[in-house]
Design an enzyme around this catalytic site. Structure first.
Site, PDB file in Angstrom:
ATOM      1  N   LYS A   1      91.472 -34.155  42.690  1.00  8.72           N
ATOM      2  CA  LYS A   1      92.911 -34.382  42.537  1.00  8.72           C
ATOM      3  C   LYS A   1      93.518 -34.777  43.882  1.00  8.72           C
ATOM      4  O   LYS A   1      93.121 -34.253  44.924  1.00  8.72           O
ATOM      5  CB  LYS A   1      93.579 -33.114  41.993  1.00  8.72           C
ATOM      6  CG  LYS A   1      95.039 -33.276  41.599  1.00  8.72           C
ATOM      7  CD  LYS A   1      95.582 -31.981  40.990  1.00  8.72           C
ATOM      8  CE  LYS A   1      97.043 -32.095  40.587  1.00  8.72           C
ATOM      9  NZ  LYS A   1      97.561 -30.839  40.005  1.00  8.72           N
TER      10      LYS A   1
ATOM     11  N   SER B   1      99.750 -31.236  35.688  1.00  9.30           N
ATOM     12  CA  SER B   1      99.820 -32.408  36.535  1.00  9.30           C
ATOM     13  C   SER B   1      98.439 -32.934  36.932  1.00  9.30           C
ATOM     14  O   SER B   1      98.358 -34.009  37.551  1.00  9.30           O
ATOM     15  CB  SER B   1     100.599 -32.088  37.818  1.00  9.30           C
ATOM     16  OG  SER B   1      99.921 -31.082  38.572  1.00  9.30           O
TER      17      SER B   1
ATOM     18  N   SER C   1      98.836 -26.570  35.216  1.00 12.41           N
ATOM     19  CA  SER C   1      98.331 -27.908  35.503  1.00 12.41           C
ATOM     20  C   SER C   1      96.816 -28.073  35.439  1.00 12.41           C
ATOM     21  O   SER C   1      96.319 -29.200  35.556  1.00 12.41           O
ATOM     22  CB  SER C   1      98.827 -28.364  36.884  1.00 12.41           C
ATOM     23  OG  SER C   1     100.199 -28.641  36.841  1.00 12.41           O
TER      24      SER C   1
END
Lengths: 102, 694
Positions: free
Chosen positions: B133, B211, B235
């Site tokens: 990420k 996210s 997330s």
């Protein structure tokens, strides 16, 4: 003088918001006055509206809560002071205070 | 140049960033600091051979991490073949998925070739392609958190979690796209939607979860074997649930978050989004453990044998739980969702109940659950603001579409923040001593409560539902545990995955767009944007908290989504006073973004002049039958008439209907109503408009 947040006017809230932003060093006028598709940032009016909404809902709901003491018979506000001291990391506190096996 | 970053470009970008930093004195100051020693992976780890599915033998993008390690160990797969298979899919499909905002595929292939020179010597994860990420520091590789703020930020060192994976031999193929600053589903910093759900690549309206959207999409779309994300408010588990993955959000402190761009210090967690429980266990085993750079990881119980925990136990030919485990089911687990999701959850409970060693029990929430997990969720906003204040002072536009919640953090006072920390203490006692008094693990209807407390959560696929024209959209559940009992969660998941096969299903390859449809897609992409208010709302709560899918209706038509607000102050019963925010909205004739849940919740957001949509999926009830208080969602406002135009989606004769009833001149109560048995559940969508009434 009422202490009900709902009695605050938009002008009063805007004054509070702009003052707080200035105190924090944030210049609200850097935000656009019309929608800015390039940055997607909110307009000044959107920011004020969102902050007014937030101010009228979250803070008073939070500051109205007190932990309830397990004992009774005295001033409940005094007893509440002894209940639930702040824990920034509650799960870690479980381990650091020996409440987790392992 | 595209998004490919090779080593030469890394270095040139680093140099450019350093030069820029010298000139601007902003982000690059960090890049000028000396890199601390990144603690590498140190503990010995034994990853056993696992049975390899035929699909994994036939297609090198198919294996789980454990399968790939098994194949490489037995010389049936090379690191180069493994990485190349995933890189090929990136090159072929990522123009559709948009899961990455930076690619390191050339460097990845070079690393794989290097690993193949010394097979068996490169560490337990040698040759495993991962997506990282884009809020994890990756030395020499731009780390943007998908924000204008960090657009040219090149970290001087690796985040600890990534450093450990790399030291174990894992290979990064790219930086995963994410919601700006780890808030919403993945969009560009200005709110334009990017990453799609890998199961519905042609329909960006289907929520891919956020996210950690890109990491999830990349693993689901077989562009990486596994991935790591971060979680502050769902997330990791939400995108895992949305894209048929197994995601592990560990207990706070189990993994280091040193070198992760912060969102909320007390709630940021790092963990894997993986293909199954074993892969999550392998990744977590490498990532977990003390890090001198993160005090939160120190002085904690040792990391248990997670790989053993994720290994299903079979006795006398039957899968059993490794330890007797009582599984708690909260009161809204079946009522807070639509009929199709409820059916999946019922099947889940049935499957768990049939596993020897498992016991399923109902548990109850305390009376102040919604307050503690809803309203008090706002406390984190101060933490969000504090580390970013220099950038807010510099130019608030740097936050793009995400700004509002950063501003909100300035408007909680210090005493209110302290009250929030007391509430955490109160809540953890309620969870551990009351809600979980009679169970070992707790099924979750939303990630936020355990995010607030830093308790572990594991997302597990439980099946598929149809949403609109999309016939197969993943659905999952979240299992929550006691502090530092990730092993217990993995034991349950391993047994469940041994008796089910949802986790082995993969999405079909996306249809590559023609030139004409690419142009259309570009237009669609432009039209699909989040507004600042939506970004704040998505950040404030998690839509799938109650299993409800996020839906954007129609390109360019709907500008506001229904948001589920986890909790609120409105009590049950007609005539309940509306919160001021709603009254304020009503005075302007604006739209309130309403909450729909099986429990009383609070409408929160005003979006004047916009239309809104909501997804109805409540339990069916005849309007003439007084609903139980738990199903009545009371709200009240003045001077506003809400009218609902039923929109039927894939429902045939089933009709959803929401009735708004004026109770008095100054208040309005509304009850979600439908004709009993007629509401099909999730996917039934209604769009409402708001106008001033008499």
């Amino acid at each position: 003088v009422s202490v009900d947040p709902s009695t605050l006017t938009t002008d009063q809230l805007n004054a509070l918001i702009t003052a707080r932003l200035v105190i924090s060093g944030i210049d609200l006028t850097l935000l656009p006055t019309t929608p800015d598709l390039v940055t997607g940032a909110p307009t000044q009016a959107q920011a004020l509206a969102a902050l007014r909404s937030f101010l009228l809902s979250a803070p008073s709901a939070i500051n109205s809560w007190r932990p309830v003491a397990t004992t009774t018979g005295a001033d409940p506000n005094a007893l509440s002071q002894e209940a639930s001291p702040p824990l920034e990391y509650p799960s870690i506190a479980q381990a650091w205070t020996g409440l987790v096996p392992g | 140049m595209g998004r490919e970053l090779n080593r030469r470009v890394f270095l040139s970008r680093s140099a450019a960033a350093a030069a820029g930093a010298a000139a601007l004195g902003a982000v690059g100051e960090t890049a000028a600091q000396a890199a601390p020693a990144a603690p590498g992976f140190a503990r010995p780890v034994r990853i056993p051979d696992v049975p390899v599915r035929p699909q994994a033998l036939a297609d090198s993008s198919e294996p789980t991490v454990a399968e790939a390690i098994t194949l490489m160990r037995h010389h049936k797969l090379t690191a180069t073949d493994l990485v190349q298979a995933h890189v090929d899919r990136i090159k072929k499909f990522d123009s559709v998925y948009q899961a990455y905002n930076a690619l390191t595929t050339d460097a990845a292939l070079a690393a794989a070739a290097e690993a193949d020179k010394n097979p068996g010597k490169g560490g337990p994860l040698a040759g495993i392609p991962l997506t990282i990420k884009d809020n994890y520091y990756t030395a020499g590789v731009t780390t943007t958190a998908n924000s204008f703020i960090f657009a040219s930020f090149v970290p001087p060192y690796d985040a600890t979690s990534y450093a450990r994976l790399k030291a174990a031999g894992a290979i990064m193929v790219g930086k995963g796209q994410m919601g700006p600053l780890a808030t919403t589903r993945a969009t560009t910093p200005n709110g334009t939607i990017t990453t799609v759900n890998a199961w519905t690549p042609g329909d960006p309206s289907i929520d891919p979860g956020g996210s950690s959207t890109g990491p999830a999409c990349s693993v689901a779309g077989r562009m990486a074997c596994s991935s790591i994300g971060t979680q502050t408010g769902g997330s990791i588990v939400n995108p895992s649930n949305q894209q048929n993955l197994t995601g592990l959000k560990p207990t706070m402190g189990r993994t280091s978050i040193y070198g992760v761009i912060p969102l909320s210090y007390t709630r940021d967690h790092s963990g894997p989004l993986a293909r199954d429980a074993m892969d999550a266990a392998i990744m977590m085993t490498i990532m977990a453990g003390p890090d001198p750079n993160d005090v939160r990881t120190l002085g904690l119980p040792p990391v248990p044998d997670l790989i053993q925990a994720a290994t299903a136990v079979v006795r006398h030919g039957k899968v059993v739980l490794r330890r007797p485990t009582t599984i708690g089911v909260p009161p809204d687990f079946l009522t807070g969702v639509g009929s199709d999701v409820a059916a999946l959850r019922i099947a889940l409970l049935s499957a768990l109940s049939n596993i020897p060693g498992a016991k399923v029990v109902n548990v109850a929430y305390p009376a102040d659950w919604n307050l503690m997990t809803g309203t008090f969720n706002n406390i984190r906003l101060s933490e969000r603001t504090e580390p970013f204040l220099p950038y807010m002072k510099q130019d608030p536009k740097l936050f793009g579409v995400s700004l509002l919640s950063w501003l909100q953090g300035l408007f909680l006072s210090g005493d209110e923040w302290v009250t929030g920390q007391r509430a955490k203490h109160h809540l953890i006692r309620e969870v551990l001593d009351v809600v979980m008094a009679d169970c070992d693990v707790l099924l979750q209807t939303g990630p936020v409560p355990f995010d607030i407390l830093g308790l572990p959560e594991l997302a597990v696929p439980i099946g598929f539902t149809a949403i609109g024209t999309d016939p197969k959209v993943p659905s999952g559940t979240i299992i929550g545990g006691r502090p530092y009992e990730e092993d217990r969660l993995l034991e349950v998941a391993a047994a469940y995955q041994a008796v089910t096969s949802w986790h082995t299903e993969r999405p079909a390859d996306p249809v590559l767009p023609s030139a004409a449809s690419r142009a259309m897609r570009a237009a669609v992409g432009t039209a699909h944007r989040l507004t600042p208010e939506q970004a704040a709302e998505q950040s404030a709560l998690k839509i799938s908290a109650f299993g409800m899918p996020t839906t954007l209706h129609g390109v360019g038509k709907v500008v506001c989504e229904l948001r589920l607000i986890g909790g609120g102050t409105a009590g049950p019963g007609p005539g309940t006073r509306f919160p001021q925010a709603a009254r304020d909205a009503s005075r302007k004739g604006g739209i309130m973004v309403m909450s729909m849940s099986a429990r009383p919740v609070t409408p929160m957001c005003e979006v004047p002049g916009r239309t809104a949509s909501c997804t109805a999926g409540m339990g069916a009830r005849s309007p003439s039958t007084p609903p139980p208080s738990s199903r009545n969602i009371p709200t009240a406002c003045s001077g506003v008439t809400m009218s609902l135009s039923p929109m039927i989606k894939r429902m045939g004769t089933l009709i959803a209907e929401i009735a708004w009833e004026v109770i008095s001149g100054s208040s309005m109560a509304w009850t979600l109503a439908s004709r009993a048995g007629q509401l099909s559940g999730w996917g039934a969508s209604v769009r409402y408009s708001c106008s001033k009434g008499s």
